[in-house]
Design an enzyme around this catalytic site. Structure first.
Site, PDB file in Angstrom:
ATOM      1  N   GLY A 243       0.816  -1.203   0.000  1.00 25.12           N
ATOM      2  CA  GLY A 243       0.000   0.000   0.000  1.00 25.12           C
ATOM      3  C   GLY A 243       0.849   1.251   0.000  1.00 25.12           C
ATOM      4  O   GLY A 243       0.648   2.157  -0.797  1.00 25.12           O
ATOM      5  N   ILE A 458      -0.382  -5.684   5.237  1.00 21.56           N
ATOM      6  CA  ILE A 458      -0.184  -5.048   3.930  1.00 21.56           C
ATOM      7  C   ILE A 458       1.101  -5.549   3.274  1.00 21.56           C
ATOM      8  O   ILE A 458       1.708  -4.868   2.463  1.00 21.56           O
ATOM      9  CB  ILE A 458      -0.234  -3.504   4.037  1.00 21.56           C
ATOM     10  CG1 ILE A 458       0.827  -2.953   5.002  1.00 21.56           C
ATOM     11  CG2 ILE A 458      -1.610  -3.066   4.505  1.00 21.56           C
ATOM     12  CD1 ILE A 458       0.955  -1.421   4.938  1.00 21.56           C
ATOM     13  N   GLY A 459       1.449  -6.777   3.643  1.00 25.05           N
ATOM     14  CA  GLY A 459       2.657  -7.368   3.086  1.00 25.05           C
ATOM     15  C   GLY A 459       3.823  -7.275   4.056  1.00 25.05           C
ATOM     16  O   GLY A 459       4.928  -7.745   3.784  1.00 25.05           O
ATOM     17  N   ASN A 626      10.608 -10.031  15.053  1.00 21.16           N
ATOM     18  CA  ASN A 626      10.905 -10.978  13.986  1.00 21.16           C
ATOM     19  C   ASN A 626      12.007 -10.375  13.107  1.00 21.16           C
ATOM     20  O   ASN A 626      11.719  -9.634  12.170  1.00 21.16           O
ATOM     21  CB  ASN A 626       9.629 -11.245  13.177  1.00 21.16           C
ATOM     22  CG  ASN A 626       9.826 -12.288  12.087  1.00 21.16           C
ATOM     23  OD1 ASN A 626      10.958 -12.639  11.745  1.00 21.16           O
ATOM     24  ND2 ASN A 626       8.728 -12.777  11.536  1.00 21.16           N
ATOM     25  N   GLY A 699       9.342  -0.118   9.346  1.00 20.16           N
ATOM     26  CA  GLY A 699       8.838  -0.014   7.979  1.00 20.16           C
ATOM     27  C   GLY A 699       9.235   1.333   7.434  1.00 20.16           C
ATOM     28  O   GLY A 699      10.195   1.465   6.695  1.00 20.16           O
ATOM     29  N   GLU A 700       8.464   2.327   7.858  1.00 19.88           N
ATOM     30  CA  GLU A 700       8.685   3.653   7.305  1.00 19.88           C
ATOM     31  C   GLU A 700      10.043   4.235   7.690  1.00 19.88           C
ATOM     32  O   GLU A 700      10.675   4.938   6.898  1.00 19.88           O
ATOM     33  CB  GLU A 700       7.544   4.563   7.758  1.00 19.88           C
ATOM     34  CG  GLU A 700       6.294   4.196   6.980  1.00 19.88           C
ATOM     35  CD  GLU A 700       5.003   4.634   7.620  1.00 19.88           C
ATOM     36  OE1 GLU A 700       4.377   5.528   7.083  1.00 19.88           O
ATOM     37  OE2 GLU A 700       4.629   4.067   8.652  1.00 19.88           O
TER      38      GLU A 700
HETATM   39 MO1  MOS Z   1       1.860   4.404   5.650  1.00 14.14          MO
HETATM   40  S1  MOS Z   1       2.016   6.094   4.475  1.00 14.14           S
HETATM   41  O1  MOS Z   1       1.211   5.056   7.025  1.00 14.14           O
HETATM   42  O2  MOS Z   1       1.055   3.338   4.669  1.00 14.14           O
END
Ligand code: MOS
Length: 734
Positions: A243, A458-459, A626, A699-700
């Site tokens: 996403g 979301i993957g 993980n 992630g981000e």
């Molecule tokens: Mo992220 S931009 O909060 O999918």
């Protein structure tokens, strides 16, 4: 039963087999008898009015069921934002609400047919006539005239985001000054799974299969748009082909699919906006910051109020007595921007970290050293301690793994195999918080368990992490745990946004498991035939999947499945709920993740060939549940960072206002051939303020800062300072 904890172990994806065997069903994989296909007609002007729509030819085409437009779509209500984190939409105008066209590609009609091909052909056959106005897609962003407090997607926001001391006069008096403008282009998410909706009306019940990062938000918005009670709307998202934010909030294609399905029994979905950011730094000759000013502008659409929070990390990232962070916005004839991976902090840190790198060069100080000199002890913007900040440890480990001490600062001074090397670095930060979360855990008489929450994978590995959390508490091995998510019929789970799902889910799943265990112990003491019949629940304990008498220790324990079977009970269930920390106006701690990137580029001036040849990234994201999935996330983010620094931009044609590279062929992203070895490390300091395991999200954070490290490396190799992304070969040819 596992004897070692699944937490902190590299665990392959529990949903991996479904995905590699093609059995994982994505939103457009749901086919029902009689499914119709809808394709929108897109405006071919960027500003003006739709004056005429000729649908006659399209309607006569074989297989066409209807051409829907403003006059025949039926009512679609406007959704409004609820209290808290509810009803969030970036493009608020219901589709077809008026005949005004505000951006190129806006949907003006919808062709519905028996097959996708027919629908596409019919959409192409619709003739639209427009009265064109002058559009504005000017890339130079000057802030529009707006009040001091402005509406944004979430809440009214002060345009002076943070201020301390007197940044203006401290800058004027600073012995060393830097004043630069950094530009990041419009970027489009382009996940592999395109946007699609499958909608089914069954009497008053609406079920939609959608690739959503937040099924509950979407449920609430659709209920409002179609005037339904929330319980009559079910949103299902089993799998998401990524996403990056493009699927966070509902888009108009979804409402159109629903409206079409209502009567008869599909990609323009946001982007990271262009930003123009002025950074002014004042420092002593020793490299101590005395003033930091960050003033930025982002473009947004004609109707909505998107704020790209480039100042997200600025106010706390460095120790500096005088600081001012402000923003403004510039309206353009573009679709509504939306969050894209690391919204705000990613473009923001590109600018501030680039400025720090330039200041280091100006001062002839090593850029790591400059950061160490300005490392804060507390969050100076809020005057509170950090819950856990190990940025310097990230730099230390990263520098060691990279071999940073061998860097010679002179431009073009480093060579290998006939190539010129450039080395650059940057730091990063990303918020860490919890959304509200609910979960349910079941223990069943066949020794299996189930964990359920209406959040999404979301993957990123949510299926796997939920299984790990349930396994940790119940002792049930991972392959005997069923994970249910992505469905509004489940307990309300968090939106997959802001890298917050893992941190949010820990307390909810743990509480749910504790409750299920409590219930199990009660059954163990009450069921006829139970070996613990004469005991009180408080005499008993549960560990590694076994019930035992505390005083006797685990050796004499009985597997929980036996306890249930003897009592003729199929399952025990427990529910858990945890509160949000996100948006807390008076936090006790400043909670963020941190990290450092070290990048090598190679440069061949003879053939103008630039490559990112090596990346070392070290992340402080609390305890890593993980490491395998965590490393995947950071690697992916670094790949995206290479794209951000070197390739990605959405280009608006000045003549037509159209985003002219709006397809996967012309919008260039980093591919395997662009990606060097990426060496990812975690420092793994648990953050006890966020949850019992000390796990923040990942992630981000990996995308923040990387572009500044790459552009610094480019400068070190070539001597060219690029302050407008992406770096293009033209820039380097001078
Ligand atoms: Mo992220 S931009 O909060 O999918």
């Amino acid at each position: 039963m596992p004897t070692i904890s699944p937490i902190g172990r590299s665990t392959p994806r529990v949903d991996g087999p479904l995905k590699v065997s093609g059995r994982a069903q994505y939103a457009s994989d749901f086919h029902f008898p009689g499914t119709l296909y809808a394709v929108p007609v897109e405006a071919t002007i960027a500003s003006g009015r739709l004056v005429k729509l000729d649908t006659a030819a399209a309607q006569k085409m074989p297989g066409v069921r209807a051409i829907l437009h403003r006059d025949n779509i039926g009512q679609i209500f406007r959704s409004v934002q609820g209290p808290g984190f509810e009803g969030i939409v970036d493009e608020r105008r219901p589709p077809f609400e008026d005949d005004v066209v505000r951006y190129y590609g806006q949907y003006v009609a919808l062709a519905v047919a028996d097959t996708f091909e027919c629908a596409k052909a019919a959409a192409d056959a619709v003739r639209a006539t427009y009265a064109k106005d002058k559009h504005n897609v000017d890339p130079d962003l000057q802030a529009d005239d707006e009040p001091d407090v402005v509406a944004t997607t979430f809440a009214p926001t002060k345009r002076v985001q943070s201020e301390r001391g007197d940044a203006g006069s401290a800058f004027a008096n600073a012995p060393v000054k830097l004043d630069q403008i950094y530009v990041t282009p419009t970027e489009t998410h382009n996940p592999i799974e395109l946007q699609a909706t499958t909608a089914i009306w069954d009497d008053s019940m609406l079920t939609i299969y959608e690739e959503s990062q937040g099924v509950f938000n979407l449920q609430g918005v659709l209920a409002q748009m179609f005037g339904l009670p929330k319980e009559n709307v079910r949103v299902v998202t089993r799998f998401v082909g990524s996403g990056f934010g493009s699927k966070l909030w509902p888009w108009t294609h979804c409402a159109l699919a629903v409206a079409a399905a209502r009567q008869l029994r599909k990609q323009t979905v946001g982007h990271r906006p262009r930003t123009q950011q002025r950074v002014r730094l004042g420092a002593t000759t020793e490299g101590k910051l005395v003033s930091l000013q960050h003033d930025y502008v982002n473009h947004h659409s004609m109707l909505d109020n998107y704020h790209e929070d480039c100042g997200e990390a600025t106010a706390f990232h460095y120790s500096v007595p005088n600081l001012r962070v402000t923003f403004g916005r510039a309206r353009r004839n573009v679709g509504s921007p939306t969050p894209m991976r690391g919204p705000g902090a990613v473009p923001g840190l590109y600018a501030t970290e680039s400025a720090m790198n330039e200041l280091a060069d100006q001062l002839k100080i090593d850029p790591v050293r400059l950061r160490v000199l300005n490392e804060p002890k507390i969050d100076e913007s809020l005057g509170i301690p950090f819950s856990s900040r190990h940025l310097l440890e990230c730099f230390e480990l990263g520098a060691e793994k990279f071999g940073w001490s061998k860097r010679t600062p002179e431009i073009g001074s480093m060579k290998r195999d006939g190539l010129t090397l450039g080395w650059g670095m940057a730091g990063c930060a990303w918020l860490a918080a919890r959304f509200p979360a609910e979960a349910n855990v079941q223990l069943r008489d066949d020794g299996t368990a189930r964990v359920a929450s209406g959040t999404q994978d979301i993957g990123t590995g949510t299926y796997t992490v939920l299984a790990q959390l349930a396994s940790e508490k119940t002792g049930v091995p991972l392959d005997k745990i069923e994970v249910a998510l992505g469905d509004t019929s489940l307990p309300e789970g968090p939106t997959s946004g802001g890298s917050m799902v893992t941190g949010s889910m820990v307390p909810a799943v743990f509480e749910a498991a504790d409750k299920a265990i409590e219930s199990l112990l009660t059954i163990a003491t009450s069921g006829p035939g139970s070996p613990f019949q004469k005991r009180k629940p408080t005499d008993l304990a549960f560990e590694g999947g076994r019930v035992f008498v505390k005083a006797d220790g685990p050796a004499g324990g009985v597997p929980f499945a036996d306890v249930l079977r003897r009592a003729n009970v199929r399952l025990v269930t427990g529910s858990g709920k945890s509160e949000a920390t996100f948006g807390n106006p008076k936090p006790k701690f400043s909670t963020h993740s941190f990290g450092g990137h070290f990048v090598e580029v190679t440069w061949q001036p003879e053939i103008a060939r630039l490559r990112v040849s090596r990346v070392v990234t070290v992340i402080d994201a609390g305890r890593i549940l993980n490491p395998l999935a965590g490393r995947n996330q950071i690697e992916g983010a670094v790949v995206m960072g290479i794209g951000m620094a070197l390739f990605e931009y959405t280009s608006y044609d000045r003549q037509s206002g159209a985003p002219i590279n709006s397809n996967l062929a012309d919008y260039v992203v980093a591919v395997n051939a662009d990606v060097p070895p990426i060496d990812v490390h975690f420092v793994d300091f648990p953050d006890k303020e966020i949850n019992a395991l000390g796990a923040r999200g990942i992630g981000e954070i990996g995308l923040a800062g990387i572009a500044a490290a790459i552009t610094a490396a480019v400068h070190h190799a070539t001597g060219v300072r690029v302050r407008e992304l992406p770096v293009k070969i033209e820039h380097l040819l001078g």
